[in-house]
Design a protein around this motif. Structure first.
Motif, PDB file in Angstrom:
ATOM      1  N   GLU A 135     -27.314  56.438 -55.130  1.00  0.00           N
ATOM      2  CA  GLU A 135     -28.627  56.338 -54.487  1.00  0.00           C
ATOM      3  C   GLU A 135     -28.500  56.044 -52.993  1.00  0.00           C
ATOM      4  N   ASP A 136     -27.377  55.400 -52.596  1.00  0.00           N
ATOM      5  CA  ASP A 136     -27.168  55.152 -51.174  1.00  0.00           C
ATOM      6  C   ASP A 136     -26.926  56.459 -50.424  1.00  0.00           C
ATOM      7  N   VAL A 137     -26.186  57.367 -51.072  1.00  0.00           N
ATOM      8  CA  VAL A 137     -25.929  58.670 -50.458  1.00  0.00           C
ATOM      9  C   VAL A 137     -27.245  59.425 -50.287  1.00  0.00           C
ATOM     10  N   ILE A 138     -28.094  59.383 -51.300  1.00  0.00           N
ATOM     11  CA  ILE A 138     -29.387  60.073 -51.204  1.00  0.00           C
ATOM     12  C   ILE A 138     -30.267  59.420 -50.148  1.00  0.00           C
ATOM     13  N   ALA A 139     -30.295  58.074 -50.168  1.00  0.00           N
ATOM     14  CA  ALA A 139     -31.158  57.367 -49.223  1.00  0.00           C
ATOM     15  C   ALA A 139     -30.766  57.646 -47.779  1.00  0.00           C
ATOM     16  N   TRP A 171     -23.922  51.919 -48.136  1.00  0.00           N
ATOM     17  CA  TRP A 171     -23.854  52.908 -47.061  1.00  0.00           C
ATOM     18  C   TRP A 171     -23.539  52.267 -45.701  1.00  0.00           C
ATOM     19  N   GLU A 172     -24.146  51.109 -45.439  1.00  0.00           N
ATOM     20  CA  GLU A 172     -23.947  50.487 -44.125  1.00  0.00           C
ATOM     21  C   GLU A 172     -22.515  49.998 -43.939  1.00  0.00           C
ATOM     22  N   GLU A 173     -21.740  49.925 -45.015  1.00  0.00           N
ATOM     23  CA  GLU A 173     -20.351  49.488 -44.909  1.00  0.00           C
ATOM     24  C   GLU A 173     -19.377  50.646 -44.720  1.00  0.00           C
ATOM     25  N   VAL A 221     -39.382  57.919 -42.190  1.00  0.00           N
ATOM     26  CA  VAL A 221     -39.096  57.207 -43.440  1.00  0.00           C
ATOM     27  C   VAL A 221     -39.171  55.710 -43.154  1.00  0.00           C
ATOM     28  N   LEU A 222     -40.141  55.040 -43.754  1.00  0.00           N
ATOM     29  CA  LEU A 222     -40.367  53.621 -43.481  1.00  0.00           C
ATOM     30  C   LEU A 222     -39.535  52.712 -44.380  1.00  0.00           C
ATOM     31  N   GLU A 223     -39.451  53.034 -45.667  1.00  0.00           N
ATOM     32  CA  GLU A 223     -38.689  52.189 -46.586  1.00  0.00           C
ATOM     33  C   GLU A 223     -38.363  52.967 -47.845  1.00  0.00           C
ATOM     34  N   ILE A 225     -38.160  60.052 -55.759  1.00  0.00           N
ATOM     35  CA  ILE A 225     -37.020  60.946 -55.932  1.00  0.00           C
ATOM     36  C   ILE A 225     -36.228  60.470 -57.140  1.00  0.00           C
ATOM     37  N   LYS A 226     -35.997  61.365 -58.074  1.00  0.00           N
ATOM     38  CA  LYS A 226     -35.161  61.043 -59.227  1.00  0.00           C
ATOM     39  C   LYS A 226     -33.708  61.350 -58.896  1.00  0.00           C
TER      40      LYS A 226
END
Length: 695
Positions: free
Chosen positions: A210-214, A128-130, A226-228, A189-190
């Motif tokens: 999972e990056d999109v969800i996160a 995601w960060e890219e 959201v801490l981690e 989260i599943k």
């Protein structure tokens, strides 16, 4: 087993302890060979990606079945030492050690070799960060449209117990803090299984789901900090246990057991290496995971999903297309006439599955002269033309009998669905034999000729009646109208559908009653031939070699001076090259574009070679707990062809892996001068024969 045997009526010397390798580690070393293909820079790039995916999928199944079985034995008090002499607890510790090593190597291959090579080819798996602003905005819209509606965050607190984590699901462990109270909480989260493992961006760029969800966790936990978050994944025991003697309805019992499969005990917890100790402690405590069941690896997890990338339409990065050809004799188009003229040996995928096996059953379904079809089905494709032909035949009023093995692991639900469709069409469906899996590959077509005489057209194969896997699995099939083969198949089908206890056949060897004894008798016959100074040699091609009795017979053959060549794709517990025991045994393995799947057994027989092919691997489950069938190959040209293939695999000029006595496999791809060795699969022509060696 006592380690002593009787050879030709005389007591043989006791065979030494420690003569067997560990089956479980042998399987892991097979998967290591798959990984070595992913590491091979000479392979087309997307094929390397596919081997990474295969490695991950294979390892999932290994934990779900083999590791689960060892844990169940420990839990039930049935923990006896393995043939290698190791206790299940020792085996589990060794499995954990080797698996950790291989999973780290798998991750390094992805991050250090495959991902950079994909990027150079314009295919990027981005975190995601890219992502740039345009891609992020596109993913925001995608999340709202296709992800958010199917997500359910599960909080863990006194009112919300820790949720059940289903096997092989990808999950996010999330820690949040209430800014009003300062209290922290844990949630799970599943990742919905309906979503692709990697979400496609513009062009050939992808982002892990999972990056999109996160990236959207603040929307899911509105008003919280959201801490981690960390991805994790659970593997569970997926073996089924159905007491066939105690159930009145095998199908219903199996369906109930399939529902319970999702809730089997944990056997592995995968986490990203960035996970904090606090979150990992929560997962281990709630899931009951022990330290040796935890596998920390660099993300992304679940690289089995890379098959999506491997399927990209980039022909320059994949194997060149291979078009299977029709076997000689079929150019006239009349398959029944071709089989009438003589037995037909076909080699898939080099020779067409569609124009042989599929056509055979399609013609049988529509030919008014065909009165009956009998068929075994172990695994088949989701849109199977084979099953459609059987349905058409039943609807046309032909006598159709189908033995559907509903206990075929991981294909149970699919096979139950096909069985019901066949029954609805009027076919007679049998669900296997109580206490046994029916693994043999048989088809029998009864047809009335122009004189009104019934003729039996038979097919005995080494592989499943599955058009999908037939494109990538290497297998043989033999078509025959030999009356002896017809009698054998009729007898065997009567045994499968009725109460026959027939064990003696004409051109078949059948498990569980006569296959092991038949093979060991032929091995001992080679020992006698060597003692008499007659030609003696044994060549075997199988997927797995773990049966102790057969291995001991091969050891005795080696001690008698009989050359033994073993071509084993997967796990082999025999130790080759041990002085005084197995110095006359060579073991090779070949992996590549196609999955070597056929089983072939060749015995020199004093100069008149006897060759068999069929469905059976040399494992106790195949020889004792399955219905398997080998057919003796009668045509001299077919025998020569099979022996030629076996010899080519063992030739020092062929690229392969060599097994050492200690259990290590070494890949040989170049000769002493540095020239590449021959790739056997590339050298196989579709017109039946191996290309000659250059020079």
């Amino acid at each position: 087993m006592s380690g002593r045997a009787v050879v030709m009526g005389e007591e043989a010397a006791a065979l030494p302890e420690g003569r067997f390798l560990d089956r479980e580690e042998g399987w892991l070393r097979f998967n290591q060979r798959v990984l070595e293909l992913a590491e091979d820079a000479a392979m087309p790039l997307l094929e390397r990606v596919r081997f990474l995916a295969i490695f991950a999928s294979n390892l999932d199944e290994f934990f779900m079945v083999r590791v689960a079985g060892l844990k169940r034995r420990l839990a039930t008090g049935l923990a006896v030492p393995s043939p290698s002499g190791h206790h299940p607890k020792e085996l589990l510790e060794r499995i954990s050690e080797v698996s950790q090593e291989l999973m780290q190597r798998h991750a390094r291959t992805f991050h250090d070799a495959i991902a950079p090579a994909l990027a150079d080819a314009g295919i990027r798996i981005l975190r995601w960060e890219e992502l740039g602003d345009t891609d992020r905005e596109r993913m925001h819209r995608f999340f709202r449209r296709a992800v958010y509606p199917v997500l359910t965050p599960f909080a863990v607190d006194p009112a919300h117990p820790f949720p059940y984590i289903s096997g092989r699901s990808l999950n996010l462990a999330v820690t949040v803090r209430d800014p009003r109270t300062g209290r922290t909480a844990f949630a799970r989260i599943k990742v919905p299984s309906a979503l692709h493992r990697f979400i496609r961006l513009e062009g050939d760029n992808f982002v892990p789901v999972e990056d999109v969800i996160a990236a959207h966790l603040p929307q899911l936990f509105a008003g919280m900090d959201v801490l981690e978050h960390h991805a994790f994944r659970v593997t569970r025991n997926a073996d089924l246990e159905v007491d066939e003697d105690e159930t009145d309805d095998l199908v219903q019992s199996l369906e109930n057991e399939l529902l319970r499969r999702r809730f089997g005990p944990l056997v592995r917890l995968e986490v990203e290496e960035s996970i904090t100790d606090e979150v990992l402690d929560i997962l281990c405590s709630e899931l009951g995971a022990e330290d040796k069941e935890v596998y920390r690896v660099p993300g992304p997890l679940n690289l089995a999903g890379l098959d999506l990338i491997a399927d990209l339409d980039r022909p320059e990065l994949s194997f060149s297309p291979m078009v299977p050809v029709e076997p000689p004799g079929l150019d006239r188009g009349d398959l029944f006439a071709a089989i009438d003229e003589g037995e037909l040996l076909v080699h898939h995928p080099y020779e067409s599955f569609a124009t042989t096996i599929e056509r055979f059953l399609a013609l049988a379904a529509t030919d008014p002269s065909v009165v009956a079809i009998k068929q075994t089905l172990y695994r088949t494709s989701g849109d199977s033309p084979i099953v459609q032909s059987l349905i058409e035949a039943a609807l046309a009023g032909k006598e159709v009998v189908v033995l559907v093995e509903i206990k075929a692991r991981f294909d149970e639900q699919n096979n139950i669905a096909w069985a019901r469709k066949l029954e609805e069409a009027g076919a007679h469906v049998v669900y296997g034999v109580v206490g046994l899996k029916t693994h043999c590959k048989l088809a029998l077509v009864v047809r009335r000729d122009e004189n009104g005489v019934l003729r039996r057209y038979c097919h005995v194969g080494t592989g499943n009646y599955n058009p999908s896997t037939a494109r990538i699995y290497e297998d043989f099939g033999l078509f025959s109208t030999d009356p002896e083969v017809g009698e054998d198949l009729s007898d065997l089908f009567n045994r499968l559908t009725g109460f026959s206890r027939k064990v003696h056949y004409r051109r078949l060897m059948v498990a569980p009653d006569g296959l092991r004894t038949g093979l060991t008798a032929r091995i001992d016959r080679e020992v006698a031939a060597a003692a008499d100074g007659r030609p003696a040699r044994i060549r075997i091609k199988v997927n797995s070699l773990v049966d102790e009795e057969v291995i001991d017979a091969l050891y005795r053959a080696s001690q008698a001076g009989v050359p033994v060549d073993l071509w084993v794709r997967g796990s082999c517990v025999l130790r080759p090259g041990l002085p005084g025991l197995s110095e006359n045994i060579r073991v090779r393995s070949i992996l590549g574009r196609f999955l070597e799947h056929s089983r072939v057994f060749a015995f020199e027989n004093g100069g008149d070679p006897e060759v068999w092919l069929g469905s059976a691997d040399l494992m106790p489950r195949n020889l004792d707990r399955r219905v398997e069938a080998l057919i003796r190959v009668a045509h001299p040209e077919h025998r020569d062809r099979l022996v030629e293939l076996l010899d080519a695999a063992m030739d020092e000029r062929t690229s392969s892996w060599h097994l050492a006595a200690g259990g290590d496999w070494t890949r040989h791809t170049r000769d002493a001068d540095g020239a590449p060795l021959r790739d056997l699969q590339s050298s196989l022509r579709g017109d039946r024969h191996l290309r000659a060696f250059d020079g």
